[in-house]
Design a protein around this motif. Structure first.
Motif: not given
Length: 122
Positions: A32-58
């Motif tokens: 539970r702690p690992l999977l919920i932490s993974l969700f809370l850290l990855v999902v918002p970041g992935a959504a923002v990265v998806g909005l920045l599709r034509d930018r430098d990957p780093l």
């Protein structure tokens, strides 16, 4: 190498979905702690990265990680300020905000694809 990245992406997505389901359904498990932490850290970041599709990957990954942390901290602060602390509500809010960013990404891609189709030679 593309299939390895695709498999890693799907595994990460499945782990994030499992974290959200575990939090919302209040399932007690050692992961539970690992999977919920993974969700809370990855999902918002992935959504923002998806909005920045034509930018430098780093740069996009850096902005995505920072946005993920900022979103989670602001959400926790707001929940504490209004005396409404609820892990379930936090996970649901992060999921809704990430879904909203995904819809923005889809709408933005559709708009750019239509403009590219109309910009061809006549």
């Amino acid at each position: 190498m593309g299939s390895k990245w695709r498999a890693l992406t799907w595994a990460l997505a499945a782990a994030c979905i499992a974290g959200a389901v575990i939090a919302l359904a209040d399932i007690q498990t050692p992961l539970r702690p690992l999977l919920i932490s993974l969700f809370l850290l990855v999902v918002p970041g992935a959504a923002v990265v998806g909005l920045l599709r034509d930018r430098d990957p780093l740069a996009a990954l850096s902005v995505g990680a920072a946005a993920s942390l900022v979103l989670n901290v602001l959400l926790a602060q707001a929940m504490l300020l209004f005396d409404a602390w609820s892990p379930r509500a936090g996970v649901a809010t992060v999921a809704v905000l990430a879904g909203f960013m995904y819809v923005l990404r889809v709408l933005y891609r559709g708009k750019s694809m239509q403009s590219e189709q109309g910009a061809g030679p006549r």
